[in-house]
Enzyme design. Structure first.
Site, mmCIF file in Angstrom:
data_model
loop_
_atom_site.group_PDB
_atom_site.id
_atom_site.type_symbol
_atom_site.label_atom_id
_atom_site.label_comp_id
_atom_site.label_asym_id
_atom_site.label_seq_id
_atom_site.Cartn_x
_atom_site.Cartn_y
_atom_site.Cartn_z
ATOM 1 N N HIS A 193 -16.393 18.315 -1.775
ATOM 2 C CA HIS A 193 -16.503 17.017 -0.899
ATOM 3 C C HIS A 193 -16.301 17.270 0.583
ATOM 4 C CE1 HIS A 193 -17.090 12.543 -1.741
ATOM 5 N NE2 HIS A 193 -18.114 13.039 -2.382
ATOM 6 N N HIS A 243 -27.948 20.136 -2.622
ATOM 7 C CA HIS A 243 -26.826 19.476 -3.382
ATOM 8 C C HIS A 243 -27.169 19.211 -4.694
ATOM 9 C CE1 HIS A 243 -22.539 17.944 -3.240
ATOM 10 N NE2 HIS A 243 -23.207 16.873 -4.149
#
Length: 775
Positions: free
Chosen positions: A96, A50
């Site tokens: 998200h 990420h």
């Protein structure tokens, strides 16, 4: 503790941080010692996919990133492009996904808050939001609940913070069951003279923390986002942050005022990995170091350890480097807005992130080891497509039974009832899309969102606007990732051109399954190749984006369900004249014989020469009518795509076009129906006889194709423009005053359908599935 117990403890800690034994060995080599618990956590979040893109970084290097309008490319909080006349636009997309899977409302809401911070951290006032969402079939109550929670979270944050949500896309597939995709894109106009950067400078300058307090919410969010989901993921709810949009509104105003004062040297949003990421990135980008004293960080909980502080992803927080001697002035500004403000550290000459707590060094790590010189997982790209993909490519359209003329109307209604194609009014009616009064067309009114540009002083309206869109044909990418990636870029640019906007630049969100399987990495690599090629040919450089891998769900029986690869392309464009803007609703005739001409630009419907560029492979028709996701999608003709879009923009700029809509999901007939429903009046379609099967003719997908309507008075000028450019068009019908959609092929009437029948299927598809009733 014996060696075996110590090994087990270390193994458990490495698993918690998402690190391998090889990672640990490399950390020890770089530090010259074993890391403590806080340092291990710092490496865990910063070396996660990420944060450091350890699987995807080599692939991203092939994207074109420079152009005459590019002011800021990849590497900062957001990209910035020059719109001319003093306007500079910041924009970015982020995901998200995993937080939204375990806590849909807060996961989606904080995704919106995070992408807004990326924008105003650059010195830009947020102008608009868009989102790209993917869910499993709504017949499953769990998927319906996820969708309801995600949409409510997006609406809550955007509506409360006062930024309009103006567009996006929503699609459905069983592969997203349990692993929804929530991608948020934001745009903003620069308000500061200088673009704010994130690299620290000025040894001895104070480091100032502003915004909300730090708690234990969002712990390990970056690592959580870099692992597959399972039933146990519900235990990771603490990794989901809780947002406060009203506090963020104050943070926007305070930050912009602070940036205009000139006292802020560097700024970094505290997003994924919180304080660890902001300190490390600011230090590494400035080739300096940062000392952080945790005793000075405003906290909302007692007894927080260094690990807690460093890995917390509490929302609405920023970190600044400030001119020495100006810190009190700055902090007073933030306190006036009801925000926390504290000097928590200083800039160091030594390139380290040094963390103090209770008078001791709690962590000390080279800054570049965290934020720049991070590991890359070298993976081999398989030389041939996976066997299951090749099997799909062998599928032949001839295996389908022929579509009879009397079935065409039923199939059209079936496609309009498909949630991926159907009206998304249930979604966008929950969003405030008119706040700030810059929205030119409402969601659903055109192929791209359009925002009015306003001159900064006196809010004087400009004749110009900015357009934005999000696109990804996920079925195409699943079947042929290279062609699917190309098609995502081409369709995004086509959508902008359909409102008359010149495509300028791209931000992308690469949502993929695990790259650790040969198929997963091949999908990612080929999609990146397709995106890069299309961006080069269409001249739309990439300014940044987000990579979200490990979008898999581990089912109770131990099998792994990967999502369909979904590289979402966000694109922005410039509208030179808002008074020439067109949407997809054609004008309703004043008299029965006054209807505009309906033309198809690009590949002709009934030409045998289009066989390799228009087909049913990966089409909505194949999925919805036959329950098949198979075949090979047509290869986009990017040269023809560029010619089409240039022709379309020229015609719109000359005032020759009254409406425009591109052909995508569902093909020709679905596009016509969408335009008719938007206008509230029908059309009479007349096609020449064709040897092509009806399903390919009417529902085939692919090709550079756009439907336009042209007023009768402008038809000669339009034809002259087309001939001068040598670009093909096909006259296919007339708009009519009644509410009927009629189709003739040759001398045969195929159907006559009332618009209210089409609209019922189109408008009620989502409410019926989500609410159990229409309305």
């Amino acid at each position: 503790m014996n060696d075996s117990a110590m090994d087990q403890t270390l193994a458990a800690q490495l698993k918690q941080e998402g690190l391998s034994q090889d990672d640990f060995t490399e950390i020890v080599r770089r530090l010259g010692r074993e890391p403590n618990r806080a340092e291990l956590g710092m490496f865990g979040v910063m070396w996660s996919e990420h944060c450091c893109y350890r699987n995807s970084r080599p692939l991203l290097r092939q994207f074109p990133t420079e152009g005459p309008r590019i002011l800021v490319g990849p590497g900062e909080n957001a990209g910035v492009v020059d719109l001319g006349e003093g306007f500079r636009l910041a924009f970015k997309i982020e995901s998200h996904n995993h937080p939204s899977a375990v806590e849909p409302f807060q996961g989606a809401a904080t995704g919106v808050g995070g992408i807004l911070r990326d924008i105003f951290t650059m010195g830009a006032r947020p102008l608009a939001l868009l989102n790209a969402l993917r869910f499993g079939p709504l017949e499953d109550p769990r998927n319906a609940g996820l969708m309801e929670g995600v949409v409510a979270g997006i609406a809550h944050y955007g509506n409360c913070v006062g930024v309009p949500t103006v567009g996006g896309e929503v699609a459905f597939d069983p592969s997203y069951s349990g692993n929804p995709l929530v991608n948020a894109m934001a745009l903003g106009l620069m308000e500061t003279t200088e673009i704010m950067r994130s690299g620290a400078s000025g040894v001895g300058n104070p480091v100032v923390y502003v915004g909300s307090t730090t708690g234990r919410d969002g712990m390990g969010g970056a690592s959580f986002a870099s692992a597959e989901l399972s039933e146990a993921s519900i235990d990771d709810r603490p990794a989901v942050q809780v947002g406060d949009p009203f506090l963020e509104k104050g943070l926007i105003e305070a930050c912009l005022e602070a940036f205009k004062s000139g006292v802020v040297v560097a700024a970094q949003d505290m997003g994924a990995a919180g304080l660890t990421c902001s300190c490390a990135e600011m230090a590494a980008k400035g080739n300096l170091g940062i000392e952080l004293n945790l005793d000075l960080v405003p906290a909302r909980e007692t007894g927080m350890t260094a690990y807690d502080f460093l890995l917390s992803e509490s929302q609405e927080r920023m970190l600044f480097v400030v001119q020495a001697g100006k810190e009190e002035e700055l902090m007073e500004l933030f306190r006036r807005w009801g925000l926390q403000a504290a000097v928590v550290g200083k800039v160091l000459q030594e390139e380290v992130v040094r963390v103090l707590q209770h008078g001791e060094v709690a962590a000390e790590v080279p800054s570049r080891a965290l934020a720049e010189d991070t590991p890359i997982n070298k993976r081999d790209l398989i030389s041939e497509p996976p066997a299951d993909i090749q099997a799909h490519w062998q599928w032949q359209e001839s295996s389908l039974s022929a579509l009879a003329a009397d079935q065409v109307g039923r199939v059209l209604l079936q496609l309009l009832d498909d949630p991926t194609i159907a009206s998304k009014k249930w979604v966008w009616r929950q969003y405030d899309h008119q706040v700030q009064a810059n929205t030119v067309v409402p969601p659903g009114g055109a192929d791209a969102a359009v925002l009015r540009l306003r001159y900064q002083e006196g809010a004087k309206a400009s004749e110009r606007g900015v357009a934005a869109t999000l696109d990804c044909p996920n079925r195409w990418v699943a079947l042929d990732p290279e062609r699917g990636g190309m098609a995502a870029v081409a369709e995004a640019a086509r959508n902008l051109s359909c409102v008359g906007a010149e495509p300028i630049a791209v931000t992308d969100n690469l949502n993929f399954p695990s790259p650790e399987t040969p198929t997963g990495y091949w999908q990612l690599a080929m999609a990146c190749r397709g995106i890069a090629e299309a961006c080069r040919i269409l001249d739309t450089p990439v300014t940044g984006g987000n990579v979200s891998l490990y979008n898999n769900t581990r089912l109770p029986d131990g099998t792994v369900q990967p999502i369909q690869p979904t590289p979402v392309v966000g694109m922005v464009g410039l509208v030179e004249r808002l008074d020439r803007l067109v949407g997809l609703a054609w004008p309703k005739p004043q008299l029965a014989a006054d209807g505009d001409h309906l033309l198809l630009l690009g590949l002709a419907l009934n030409s045998e020469a289009t066989d390799d560029r228009i087909g049913l492979g990966g089409s909505s028709y194949l999925q919805v009518v036959h329950g098949l996701c198979t075949g090979r999608p047509p290869r986009p003709d990017l040269g023809l795509e560029m010619q089409l879009q240039e022709m379309l923009r020229a015609a719109i700029a000359a005032g020759l076009v009254s409406a425009a809509h591109d052909l995508s999901d569902g093909g020709f007939l679905v596009a016509v129906a969408e335009m008719a429903m938007a206008a509230g009046c029908g059309a009479q379609l007349k096609l020449a006889s064709s040897e092509l099967p009806l399903q390919r003719l009417l529902f085939g997908e692919g090709g550079a194709r756009v439907l336009v309507t042209v007023p009768a008075a402008e038809l000669a000028a339009f034809i002259a423009l087309s001939q001068a450019r040598g670009f093909p068009y096909q006259q296919i019908g007339l708009v009519q005053a009644n509410e009927l959609l009629q189709l003739h092929i040759g001398q045969e009437e195929i159907f006559e359908l009332e618009l209210n029948c089409l609209s019922k299927a189109y408008q009620e598809a989502l409410p019926r599935r989500l609410l159990g009733h229409t309305g």
